[in-house]
Design an enzyme around this catalytic site. Structure first.
Site, mmCIF file in Angstrom:
data_model
loop_
_atom_site.group_PDB
_atom_site.id
_atom_site.type_symbol
_atom_site.label_atom_id
_atom_site.label_comp_id
_atom_site.label_asym_id
_atom_site.label_seq_id
_atom_site.Cartn_x
_atom_site.Cartn_y
_atom_site.Cartn_z
ATOM 1 N N CYS A 34 9.290 29.230 -29.732
ATOM 2 C CA CYS A 34 8.602 30.373 -29.129
ATOM 3 C C CYS A 34 7.926 31.221 -30.214
ATOM 4 C CB CYS A 34 9.586 31.175 -28.280
ATOM 5 S SG CYS A 34 8.768 32.242 -27.072
ATOM 6 N N HIS A 93 12.790 27.136 -24.861
ATOM 7 C CA HIS A 93 13.957 27.591 -25.625
ATOM 8 C C HIS A 93 15.153 26.656 -25.462
ATOM 9 C CE1 HIS A 93 12.688 31.676 -26.876
ATOM 10 N NE2 HIS A 93 11.925 31.617 -25.812
ATOM 11 N N GLU A 130 17.778 26.465 -27.231
ATOM 12 C CA GLU A 130 19.039 27.148 -27.559
ATOM 13 C C GLU A 130 19.613 27.868 -26.347
ATOM 14 O OE1 GLU A 130 16.125 28.286 -28.151
ATOM 15 O OE2 GLU A 130 16.079 30.468 -27.977
#
Lengths: 231, 83
Positions: free
Chosen positions: A86, A203, A205
């Site tokens: 990002c 994302h 994570e």
């Protein structure tokens, strides 16, 4: 292997990245403040999402001149593994480690949702745990996510197979209809020519722990970790 | 001395902000507006004697930081201070 997560003023996915790497994968992780000038002895660097420097001027434009970035660029040029997620992707393009730029979303809206992306390359060190054409469900959360590269350069990017992830329908269909932000060719993630630097808007994570939903993000980190074991 | 740096999205680059402003202007009755592009104006107060030198320096700043050549073009000019 040893990971580093760079923390810029305004990063806000740094803790999530640390949590995924340290708790889910049991990896040693060092948080690196942006004012540090040396990365030390690390195997992989993660530039997290967020709003470094408040996204002033352009996303990533000021972070790219943070003191730590000189060593990040050196590390990447020496073949070190770097993942920008990002805002981290924006920083990598501003730093010239990846081509192109990320523009305002076509809708002018901040988009925050789960997004299917198709794995276009399963032979990179970031995606080797994925089956060919696998559709991953990974959250996106961005205001400037429309990847852009001028036509001739875009053709070269596609020719060298640098596109790793594309926005798609849940069944894997890639079309304008399933392009959330106006990215050229539905591009959601790319690698550099040497294959050691990945930039992606989704994302991973945020989707590593089954307790909070999908776990498709694990495949990205598992790929990197296994590429070190295999080496 | 004041240096003005004007940064605009390059031709052909999607400018959704400009499009949104254009639609709003049309709603207000300004149907004659054919296109709107939104950019950024940056004003620099600099200590410099020579305007040409100051402009050259600001162009370097634009190349390095103020504009992104992938997606933007810029223009730099000096403005004499009026006291």
């Amino acid at each position: 292997m040893n990971w580093g997560v760079v923390v810029f003023p305004g990063s806000n996915c740094d803790d999530d990245a640390h949590d995924a790497l340290a708790r889910i994968f049991g990896q040693p992780v060092r948080m690196i403040w942006h004012r540090e000038t040396s990365l030390g002895d690390l195997d992989a660097i993660l530039l997290p999402g967020g709003f470094s420097y408040g996204d002033y001027l352009r996303g990533g434009a000021i972070a790219r001149f943070s003191p730590v970035m000189e060593d990040v660029v050196r590390f990447a040029r020496d073949g070190g593994v770097v993942i920008g997620i990002c805002n981290g992707f924006q920083i990598l393009t501003e730093a010239g480690l990846l081509p192109g730029a990320l523009l305002r979303n076509r809708s002018l809206r901040f988009i925050c949702r789960d997004q299917p992306v198709r794995v276009e390359r399963h032979d990179t060190r970031f995606t080797n745990a994925c089956d060919p054409g696998r559709v991953l469900h990974i959250p996106i959360a961005h205001n400037e996510g429309a990847y852009y590269l001028p036509g001739d350069q875009l053709a070269r990017l596609e020719d060298r197979g640098a596109v790793v992830l594309r926005y798609c329908a849940p069944d894997g269909t890639v079309s304008g209809e399933h392009n959330p932000n106006g990215s050229v060719n539905n591009i959601a993630g790319i690698v550099n020519e040497a294959g050691n630097v990945l930039g992606m808007m989704p994302h991973p994570e945020r989707c590593c722990d089954a307790a909070i939903g999908h776990t498709d993000g694990r495949l990205i980190f598992e790929s990197v970790i296994s590429s070190f074991v295999a080496a | 001395m004041r240096i003005i740096v004007e940064v605009m999205p390059k031709e052909g680059i999607l400018d959704p902000q400009g499009k949104a402003v254009q639609q709003a202007l049309h709603q207000l009755g300004y149907g004659e507006v054919r296109e709107v592009r939104v950019g950024r104006r940056i004003e620099l107060e600099v200590d410099a004697g020579d305007p040409a030198e100051a402009v050259r320096s600001a162009e370097q700043m634009a190349d390095t930081l103020l504009a992104n050549e992938n997606i933007e073009r810029y223009q730099v000019h000096a403005v004499e201070e009026t006291v």
